[in-house]
Design a protein around this motif. Structure first.
Motif, mmCIF file in Angstrom:
data_model
loop_
_atom_site.group_PDB
_atom_site.id
_atom_site.type_symbol
_atom_site.label_atom_id
_atom_site.label_comp_id
_atom_site.label_asym_id
_atom_site.label_seq_id
_atom_site.Cartn_x
_atom_site.Cartn_y
_atom_site.Cartn_z
ATOM 1 N N TYR A 1 40.390 28.085 46.017
ATOM 2 C CA TYR A 1 40.999 28.850 44.678
ATOM 3 C C TYR A 1 41.171 30.393 44.806
ATOM 4 O O TYR A 1 42.148 30.563 44.248
ATOM 5 C CB TYR A 1 39.518 28.493 43.676
ATOM 6 N N SER A 2 40.533 31.091 45.556
ATOM 7 C CA SER A 2 40.841 32.520 45.475
ATOM 8 C C SER A 2 42.133 32.652 46.184
ATOM 9 O O SER A 2 42.799 33.601 46.015
ATOM 10 C CB SER A 2 39.829 33.283 46.253
ATOM 11 N N ALA A 3 42.470 31.595 47.199
ATOM 12 C CA ALA A 3 43.723 31.998 47.882
ATOM 13 C C ALA A 3 44.874 31.266 47.106
ATOM 14 O O ALA A 3 45.943 31.896 47.253
ATOM 15 C CB ALA A 3 43.644 31.292 49.176
ATOM 16 N N PHE A 4 44.506 30.237 46.149
ATOM 17 C CA PHE A 4 45.890 29.433 45.806
ATOM 18 C C PHE A 4 46.028 29.379 44.283
ATOM 19 O O PHE A 4 47.108 28.788 43.893
ATOM 20 C CB PHE A 4 46.103 27.993 46.553
ATOM 21 N N TYR B 1 37.545 53.490 47.321
ATOM 22 C CA TYR B 1 38.244 52.408 46.830
ATOM 23 C C TYR B 1 37.886 51.498 47.821
ATOM 24 O O TYR B 1 37.859 51.352 48.943
ATOM 25 C CB TYR B 1 39.749 52.879 46.707
ATOM 26 N N SER B 2 38.136 50.231 47.117
ATOM 27 C CA SER B 2 37.557 48.883 47.976
ATOM 28 C C SER B 2 38.860 48.487 48.916
ATOM 29 O O SER B 2 39.937 47.988 48.455
ATOM 30 C CB SER B 2 37.509 47.651 46.983
ATOM 31 N N SER B 3 38.847 48.770 49.905
ATOM 32 C CA SER B 3 39.829 48.574 51.130
ATOM 33 C C SER B 3 40.043 46.838 51.483
ATOM 34 O O SER B 3 40.822 46.539 52.073
ATOM 35 C CB SER B 3 39.900 49.431 52.204
ATOM 36 N N GLN B 4 38.750 46.561 51.402
ATOM 37 C CA GLN B 4 38.645 44.992 51.702
ATOM 38 C C GLN B 4 37.653 44.312 51.033
ATOM 39 O O GLN B 4 36.709 44.833 50.417
ATOM 40 C CB GLN B 4 38.538 44.725 53.118
ATOM 41 N N VAL B 5 37.940 43.224 50.479
ATOM 42 C CA VAL B 5 37.250 42.207 49.582
ATOM 43 C C VAL B 5 37.029 40.807 50.060
ATOM 44 O O VAL B 5 38.073 40.471 50.427
ATOM 45 C CB VAL B 5 37.489 42.134 48.097
ATOM 46 N N SER C 1 41.635 41.867 42.149
ATOM 47 C CA SER C 1 42.789 41.028 42.467
ATOM 48 C C SER C 1 43.193 40.521 43.631
ATOM 49 O O SER C 1 43.759 39.304 43.827
ATOM 50 C CB SER C 1 44.071 41.659 41.824
ATOM 51 N N CYS C 2 42.650 40.984 44.671
ATOM 52 C CA CYS C 2 42.977 40.610 46.169
ATOM 53 C C CYS C 2 42.385 39.321 46.415
ATOM 54 O O CYS C 2 42.694 38.688 47.305
ATOM 55 C CB CYS C 2 42.861 41.715 46.958
ATOM 56 N N VAL C 3 41.107 39.084 45.803
ATOM 57 C CA VAL C 3 40.681 37.617 45.971
ATOM 58 C C VAL C 3 40.790 36.803 44.702
ATOM 59 O O VAL C 3 39.880 36.066 44.352
ATOM 60 C CB VAL C 3 38.939 37.850 46.256
ATOM 61 N N ASN C 4 41.625 37.214 43.631
ATOM 62 C CA ASN C 4 42.053 36.504 42.509
ATOM 63 C C ASN C 4 40.633 36.163 41.654
ATOM 64 O O ASN C 4 40.557 35.218 41.248
ATOM 65 C CB ASN C 4 42.503 35.197 42.968
ATOM 66 N N ILE C 5 40.050 37.415 41.287
ATOM 67 C CA ILE C 5 38.827 37.313 40.385
ATOM 68 C C ILE C 5 39.022 38.483 39.379
ATOM 69 O O ILE C 5 39.601 39.257 39.534
ATOM 70 C CB ILE C 5 37.412 37.604 41.244
ATOM 71 N N GLU C 6 38.352 38.142 38.242
ATOM 72 C CA GLU C 6 38.226 39.191 37.280
ATOM 73 C C GLU C 6 36.781 39.465 37.074
ATOM 74 O O GLU C 6 35.845 38.575 36.788
ATOM 75 C CB GLU C 6 38.959 38.492 35.798
ATOM 76 N N ILE C 7 36.277 40.623 37.331
ATOM 77 C CA ILE C 7 34.987 40.949 37.102
ATOM 78 C C ILE C 7 34.664 41.577 35.853
ATOM 79 O O ILE C 7 35.237 42.349 35.362
ATOM 80 C CB ILE C 7 34.493 41.697 38.434
ATOM 81 N N HIS C 8 33.244 41.600 35.311
ATOM 82 C CA HIS C 8 32.785 41.977 34.230
ATOM 83 C C HIS C 8 31.131 41.967 34.351
ATOM 84 O O HIS C 8 30.658 41.201 35.336
ATOM 85 C CB HIS C 8 33.249 41.405 33.118
#
Length: 335
Positions: A150-153, A49-53, A300-307
């Protein structure tokens, strides 16, 4: 009646028989012919599992903090080109507001984000269209790039298309994705392609640290393909070397699983031949007769949606692969 495991279920659900009524008592005779028992009472899977991104522009890779991270997996992603709207800074009592536009010639949207006030800042201004300066009144201050802000706020997830998945580990974990990306021909090619093909998009790098753990499933209710002694030997063998720490085999199989799942445009290896017992990079898990591997991402921890063009991803549905065909080995995730 003899129904194949991959045929449509006779209950007319539209699902395959193996994913529907194969264990229903009324199909007992069919199950006897087509229902495959577990190989072992105790089956095992590797779960990473991704523990940090982290997400960053390619030219700012050197700014990524790595003292407490081990980013061995990376993705090259296409995002909408972000830029600050000129003269959009508003300094209020509790926060600063700035506007960000998505796109250049075609503006998908203009979004207002709220940034907490910096106690040391006396003035805010843009440096170009991607950097926010927070001046401290002594000739210094802080710079924050638009992607980090953007990723933070932002309250909306940033859409990231996966174009390439890669890894860097070294012999003993002495290399990471940052080392690899310093001179990366594919990254340069992707950046050139996107610059030429789509002025409204740009490239962002996501860096992933993975942590492994062992998943165990025990079920003594049914028959098994092995004897009790063989089952016990397998149990002891797996527990003699559980995946407690990241190593090259874990990184190799995690990368391969992600490539096969997303099938990114710029990857070739593993897109159509994973899992495969002949691949030496992750042979450990075949040698120890694991049932499956799963890979869990938390974008979600860096506020992105991946595909990717091939598929999307939900963090509530990890990537899951059986290491053997369902016709030969029952999945540990099926009751």
């Amino acid at each position: 009646m003899n129904i194949g495991r991959n045929e449509k279920c006779p209950c007319k659900s539209g699902k395959k028989f193996k994913n529907c009524c194969i264990n229903d008592p009324k199909y007992a005779s069919t199950q006897a012919n087509n229902g495959i028992p577990r190989k072992y009472m105790s089956e095992f899977a590797l779960h990473t599992y991704s523990s940090q991104v982290s997400i960053v522009y390619p030219k700012l890779l050197e700014t990524v903090e790595v003292s407490n991270s081990a980013f061995h997996i990376y993705m090259i992603n296409k995002i909408k080109r972000l830029s600050f709207v000129e003269n959009s800074i508003k300094v209020l009592d509790t926060h600063v507001e700035v506007q960000i536009k998505h796109g250049v010639t075609i503006i998908d949207k203009i979004e207002t984000i709220k940034i907490p006030l910096n106690d040391n800042a006396v003035a805010y201004e843009f440096e170009g269209d991607k950097i926010l300066l927070m001046k401290d009144g002594c000739g210094g201050g802080l710079k924050a790039d638009i992607l980090w802000l953007y990723s933070a706020f932002s309250t909306a997830q940033l859409n990231c298309e996966v174009l390439y998945v890669g890894q860097s580990y070294g012999k003993k974990g002495d290399r990471d994705a940052l080392n690899r990306l310093k001179s990366h021909e594919t990254l340069q090619r992707v950046m050139a392609d996107i610059s030429y093909e789509d002025i409204n998009s740009e490239i962002a790098i996501t860096l992933w640290e993975f942590t492994p753990r062992l998943i165990t499933s025990m079920d003594g209710r049914n028959d098994f393909q092995v004897t009790e002694e063989e089952d016990l030997q397998h149990f002891k063998k797996v527990l003699s070397a559980p995946p407690l720490f990241v190593d090259n085999q874990i990184i190799n199989i995690t990368e391969a699983a992600l490539i096969n799942y997303f099938k990114p445009k710029y990857n070739d290896k593993f897109k159509n031949n994973f899992p495969d017992v002949t691949h030496k990079g992750y042979k450990f898990y075949y040698n120890y007769d694991y049932n499956a591997i799963t890979v869990e991402l938390d974008p979600s921890c860096v506020n992105i949606e991946i595909h990717s063009k091939h598929t999307g991803y939900s963090q509530f549905s990890p990537v899951k692969y059986l290491l053997n065909s369902e016709e030969k080995r029952k999945s540990m995730f099926v009751l």
